[in-house]
Scaffold this motif. Structure first.
Motif, PDB file in Angstrom:
ATOM      1  N   ARG A   3       0.850  -1.177   0.000  1.00 49.03           N
ATOM      2  CA  ARG A   3       0.000   0.000   0.000  1.00 49.03           C
ATOM      3  C   ARG A   3       0.897   1.243   0.000  1.00 49.03           C
ATOM      4  NH1 ARG A   3      -5.337   0.200  -0.867  1.00 49.03           N
ATOM      5  NH2 ARG A   3      -5.708  -1.448   0.698  1.00 49.03           N
ATOM      6  N   THR A   4       0.590   2.219  -0.846  1.00 50.95           N
ATOM      7  CA  THR A   4       1.325   3.486  -0.837  1.00 50.95           C
ATOM      8  C   THR A   4       0.844   4.299   0.366  1.00 50.95           C
ATOM      9  OG1 THR A   4       1.142   3.412  -3.246  1.00 50.95           O
ATOM     10  CG2 THR A   4       2.088   5.392  -2.266  1.00 50.95           C
ATOM     11  N   VAL A   5       1.755   4.567   1.301  1.00 50.00           N
ATOM     12  CA  VAL A   5       1.350   5.230   2.542  1.00 50.00           C
ATOM     13  C   VAL A   5       1.686   6.717   2.560  1.00 50.00           C
ATOM     14  CG1 VAL A   5       1.431   3.118   3.911  1.00 50.00           C
ATOM     15  CG2 VAL A   5       3.497   4.508   3.676  1.00 50.00           C
ATOM     16  N   SER A   6       2.511   7.182   1.639  1.00 51.51           N
ATOM     17  CA  SER A   6       2.763   8.615   1.518  1.00 51.51           C
ATOM     18  C   SER A   6       3.362   8.912   0.157  1.00 51.51           C
ATOM     19  CB  SER A   6       3.711   9.118   2.629  1.00 51.51           C
ATOM     20  OG  SER A   6       4.999   8.584   2.474  1.00 51.51           O
ATOM     21  N   GLY A   7       3.295  10.179  -0.233  1.00 49.77           N
ATOM     22  CA  GLY A   7       3.861  10.590  -1.509  1.00 49.77           C
ATOM     23  C   GLY A   7       2.926  10.324  -2.679  1.00 49.77           C
ATOM     24  N   ARG A   8       3.501  10.218  -3.862  1.00 51.42           N
ATOM     25  CA  ARG A   8       2.743  10.004  -5.090  1.00 51.42           C
ATOM     26  C   ARG A   8       1.826   8.788  -4.952  1.00 51.42           C
ATOM     27  NH1 ARG A   8       3.164  10.383 -10.885  1.00 51.42           N
ATOM     28  NH2 ARG A   8       2.599   8.394 -11.862  1.00 51.42           N
ATOM     29  N   GLU A   9       0.603   8.930  -5.400  1.00 54.00           N
ATOM     30  CA  GLU A   9      -0.392   7.845  -5.422  1.00 54.00           C
ATOM     31  C   GLU A   9      -0.682   7.277  -4.035  1.00 54.00           C
ATOM     32  OE1 GLU A   9      -1.980   7.670  -7.955  1.00 54.00           O
ATOM     33  OE2 GLU A   9      -0.756   7.934  -9.736  1.00 54.00           O
ATOM     34  N   VAL A  10      -0.651   8.122  -3.016  1.00 53.11           N
ATOM     35  CA  VAL A  10      -0.913   7.654  -1.657  1.00 53.11           C
ATOM     36  C   VAL A  10      -2.266   6.953  -1.602  1.00 53.11           C
ATOM     37  CG1 VAL A  10      -1.912   9.869  -0.922  1.00 53.11           C
ATOM     38  CG2 VAL A  10      -0.966   8.319   0.781  1.00 53.11           C
ATOM     39  N   GLY A  11      -2.300   5.836  -0.916  1.00 53.60           N
ATOM     40  CA  GLY A  11      -3.513   5.030  -0.779  1.00 53.60           C
ATOM     41  C   GLY A  11      -3.635   3.916  -1.806  1.00 53.60           C
ATOM     42  N   GLU A  12      -2.951   4.042  -2.939  1.00 56.42           N
ATOM     43  CA  GLU A  12      -3.067   3.058  -4.018  1.00 56.42           C
ATOM     44  C   GLU A  12      -2.186   1.832  -3.752  1.00 56.42           C
ATOM     45  OE1 GLU A  12      -5.074   3.149  -6.517  1.00 56.42           O
ATOM     46  OE2 GLU A  12      -5.649   5.239  -6.833  1.00 56.42           O
ATOM     47  N   LEU A  13      -2.523   0.741  -4.446  1.00 58.66           N
ATOM     48  CA  LEU A  13      -1.789  -0.516  -4.293  1.00 58.66           C
ATOM     49  C   LEU A  13      -0.654  -0.624  -5.306  1.00 58.66           C
ATOM     50  CD1 LEU A  13      -4.674  -3.096  -3.747  1.00 58.66           C
ATOM     51  CD2 LEU A  13      -3.165  -2.109  -2.010  1.00 58.66           C
ATOM     52  N   LEU A  14       0.410  -1.297  -4.874  1.00 55.36           N
ATOM     53  CA  LEU A  14       1.495  -1.735  -5.751  1.00 55.36           C
ATOM     54  C   LEU A  14       1.494  -3.259  -5.745  1.00 55.36           C
ATOM     55  CD1 LEU A  14       4.161  -1.121  -7.383  1.00 55.36           C
ATOM     56  CD2 LEU A  14       5.355  -1.405  -5.190  1.00 55.36           C
ATOM     57  N   ARG A  15       1.276  -3.871  -6.930  1.00 55.33           N
ATOM     58  CA  ARG A  15       1.217  -5.332  -7.030  1.00 55.33           C
ATOM     59  C   ARG A  15       2.400  -5.832  -7.858  1.00 55.33           C
ATOM     60  NH1 ARG A  15      -2.491  -6.661 -10.275  1.00 55.33           N
ATOM     61  NH2 ARG A  15      -3.258  -4.594 -10.926  1.00 55.33           N
ATOM     62  N   LEU A  16       3.081  -6.860  -7.343  1.00 57.76           N
ATOM     63  CA  LEU A  16       4.226  -7.442  -8.027  1.00 57.76           C
ATOM     64  C   LEU A  16       3.806  -8.710  -8.762  1.00 57.76           C
ATOM     65  CD1 LEU A  16       6.890  -7.255  -5.149  1.00 57.76           C
ATOM     66  CD2 LEU A  16       5.999  -5.408  -6.586  1.00 57.76           C
ATOM     67  N   THR A  17       4.386  -8.923  -9.923  1.00 55.01           N
ATOM     68  CA  THR A  17       4.172 -10.167 -10.679  1.00 55.01           C
ATOM     69  C   THR A  17       5.522 -10.824 -10.898  1.00 55.01           C
ATOM     70  OG1 THR A  17       2.247  -9.267 -11.818  1.00 55.01           O
ATOM     71  CG2 THR A  17       3.306 -11.188 -12.816  1.00 55.01           C
ATOM     72  N   ARG A  18       5.639 -12.074 -10.527  1.00 57.07           N
ATOM     73  CA  ARG A  18       6.894 -12.815 -10.637  1.00 57.07           C
ATOM     74  C   ARG A  18       6.765 -13.913 -11.687  1.00 57.07           C
ATOM     75  NH1 ARG A  18      10.064 -11.709  -5.935  1.00 57.07           N
ATOM     76  NH2 ARG A  18       8.825 -10.654  -4.295  1.00 57.07           N
ATOM     77  N   ASP A  19       7.908 -14.295 -12.269  1.00 57.37           N
ATOM     78  CA  ASP A  19       7.897 -15.429 -13.202  1.00 57.37           C
ATOM     79  C   ASP A  19       8.064 -16.720 -12.416  1.00 57.37           C
ATOM     80  OD1 ASP A  19      10.578 -15.652 -12.536  1.00 57.37           O
ATOM     81  OD2 ASP A  19      11.322 -14.880 -14.455  1.00 57.37           O
ATOM     82  N   SER A  20       8.206 -17.808 -13.111  1.00 59.62           N
ATOM     83  CA  SER A  20       8.283 -19.124 -12.454  1.00 59.62           C
ATOM     84  C   SER A  20       9.516 -19.267 -11.575  1.00 59.62           C
ATOM     85  CB  SER A  20       8.257 -20.229 -13.508  1.00 59.62           C
ATOM     86  OG  SER A  20       9.342 -20.070 -14.413  1.00 59.62           O
ATOM     87  N   ASP A  21      10.526 -18.431 -11.813  1.00 61.81           N
ATOM     88  CA  ASP A  21      11.729 -18.473 -10.993  1.00 61.81           C
ATOM     89  C   ASP A  21      11.673 -17.503  -9.815  1.00 61.81           C
ATOM     90  OD1 ASP A  21      12.966 -20.407 -12.629  1.00 61.81           O
ATOM     91  OD2 ASP A  21      13.635 -18.846 -14.029  1.00 61.81           O
ATOM     92  N   GLY A  22      10.547 -16.819  -9.672  1.00 66.77           N
ATOM     93  CA  GLY A  22      10.390 -15.885  -8.563  1.00 66.77           C
ATOM     94  C   GLY A  22      10.933 -14.500  -8.827  1.00 66.77           C
ATOM     95  N   VAL A  23      11.316 -14.223 -10.071  1.00 64.27           N
ATOM     96  CA  VAL A  23      11.851 -12.908 -10.415  1.00 64.27           C
ATOM     97  C   VAL A  23      10.683 -11.946 -10.711  1.00 64.27           C
ATOM     98  CG1 VAL A  23      13.260 -11.601 -12.058  1.00 64.27           C
ATOM     99  CG2 VAL A  23      13.961 -13.912 -11.334  1.00 64.27           C
TER     100      VAL A  23
END
Length: 481
Positions: free
Chosen positions: A436-456
């Motif tokens: 969760r963005t807790v301060s600064g640009r886009e505060v309140g919005e989510l950051l979601r990560l996508t990984r490949d099969s190797d976890g990258v």
């Protein structure tokens, strides 16, 4: 102070008149502040002027110039009427009630008060002076200097006008703040003065801030525009309008209060009075005070004065017959120490120049004695699950840098100016690879990560926008091709 004392002692007639005292003033910076204060006392022709600068990293600085106009000596414990600075206290009390679940900022007043009119106005609109309610209670308060009691204030509310549609624009209202004082009394079950003492003044150690002048108060004056005559103004008690303008205080107390408004965590680490996030909410601009010149704004009970270079002064001015006050804390900017606040209190109701002085003192304190620079020290490494996403990413065609500092994940635009705060993220509980963005640009919005099969981590979505390691168009054209 009694009425007789106020009328029989003219400015400059006591042994303390024209005197100057300073405390914690041995450095060159303190000398500069004192000179600015003495110059203002002369230029604005203020019978008694008291100034103070509070900061977390230095001793309190104070300076008094002039005389009280009565048989008490002028010093840092002399009390002055602070007028509308009182509103900041009422605003904090209101936000305390919200945080304690006693009300909501979007509640209409008539959810808590039995009112004959204007009950549909919301708490938020009254705090930000956007309710459209007339400035003063019904009647000619400033002609008679007789303020209504609580019963009269409510009984005559139906005769008060809504001069603008609610939410249209900024329109300052003492009546609105008086109603918030009644609201605090209702939901807390005590008088405004009792609640203020228990919930704010005592916890913060503001023991010289009171609803009555006490025995060591300066006399307030009107200084003649065309001569050196200073005429004492009559004492006033503002009754049910007290939550808008009643308080008396000293420069040290008010400098500490200003510092709290700007940096509450430094003075109230446990949030006993108010959570830092709530003060942040109060400081967020709700409206500008002039549509064509955006030189000032209003939050929830607080005046906001931009200074440039991402610096803002937050606080309030005050004016009552015979008195003026300026109380502001400083946020942002290189060299600004923690909990920096300044207060200037004067015993003239017409010396408008002195309201510039707290802003000048704050700037000078930083210029001539900036905060010490702490050395950089190596820290703990980024967690394993974060290391793979650090570095440069591209989103919306622009480059960003994700980094790990002070135990948090951060992001900055590659071209951002140095003073712009980064976005800061916090992990979302029970949702791996979601932040969760807790301060600064886009505060309140989510950051979601996508990984490949190797976890990258191969891509991210921040506020739903796609971020990739290389610049891509929205149709995913890779510019490396």
């Amino acid at each position: 102070m009694t009425a007789a004392a106020g009328r029989t002692a003219a400015a400059g007639t006591t042994a303390a008149a024209a005197g100057t005292t300073e405390a914690a003033g041995t450095s060159a910076a303190a000398g500069q502040l004192a000179r600015m204060t003495r110059q203002m006392q002369v230029q604005a022709r203020v019978p008694a002027l008291a100034a103070a600068v509070f900061r977390a990293d230095r001793p309190l600085w104070t300076c008094t110039v002039g005389g009280t106009g009565n048989d008490t000596a002028l010093d840092e414990q002399t009390r002055f009427r602070i007028g509308s600075v009182t509103k900041t206290f009422t605003a904090v009390l209101t936000m305390q009630c919200r945080d304690d679940g006693l009300l909501d900022l979007d509640d209409p007043l008539d959810r808590h008060l039995d009112l004959p009119a204007h009950g549909e106005l919301t708490v938020r609109r009254l705090l930000s002076h956007t309710a459209g309610l007339q400035r003063e209670p019904y009647g000619d308060v400033w002609d008679t200097l007789r303020a209504p009691d609580a019963e009269q204030l409510i009984a005559e509310l139906a005769r008060a006008e809504r001069v603008l549609p609610s939410g249209r624009r900024y329109h300052y209202s003492n009546l609105g703040m008086a109603l918030l004082g009644r609201l605090v009394e209702q939901v807390r079950g005590g008088t405004w003065a009792q609640v203020l003492t228990e919930k704010v003044l005592t916890p913060l150690g503001l023991m010289a801030t009171t609803v009555t002048p006490g025995p060591r108060a300066a006399t307030g004056f009107l200084v003649d525009a065309y001569s050196d005559e200073a005429h004492p103004e009559p004492p006033t008690d503002f009754g049910a309008v007290g939550p808008a303008a009643q308080l008396w205080s000293t420069a040290p107390d008010m400098a500490r209060w200003a510092a709290f408004l700007a940096d509450p965590a430094a003075l109230d680490a446990t949030g006993r009075v108010l959570a830092p996030t709530t003060l942040e909410e109060m400081r967020w601009p709700v409206t500008v005070t002039d549509e064509s010149v955006w030189s000032g704004g209003f939050g929830l009970g607080l005046i906001l004065v931009p200074q440039g270079e991402r610096v803002v002064h937050v606080g309030h001015d005050g004016a009552m017959p015979g008195f003026l006050a300026g109380v502001y804390g400083r946020r942002g900017g290189e060299g600004t120490p923690a909990a920096l606040g300044a207060a200037v209190l004067g015993s003239s109701g017409t010396a408008a120049q002195l309201l510039e002085l707290p802003h000048r003192l704050l700037a000078a304190a930083v210029e001539h004695d900036p905060a010490d620079i702490d050395p950089w020290l190596p820290g703990e490494p980024a967690p394993e699950n974060v290391r793979g996403l650090l570095g440069r990413w591209w989103g919306e065609g622009f480059e960003y840098v994700f980094s790990w500092h002070d135990g948090t994940l951060r992001a900055r635009g590659a071209g951002d100016p140095a003073g712009r705060p980064p976005a800061v993220f916090a992990p979302v509980a029970d949702r791996p690879d979601v932040y969760r963005t807790v301060s600064g640009r886009e505060v309140g919005e989510l950051l979601r990560l996508t990984r490949d099969s190797d976890g990258v981590v191969v891509r991210m979505h921040w506020a739903t926008y796609r971020f990739t390691r290389h610049q891509e168009s929205f149709d995913r054209y890779d510019f490396r091709a």
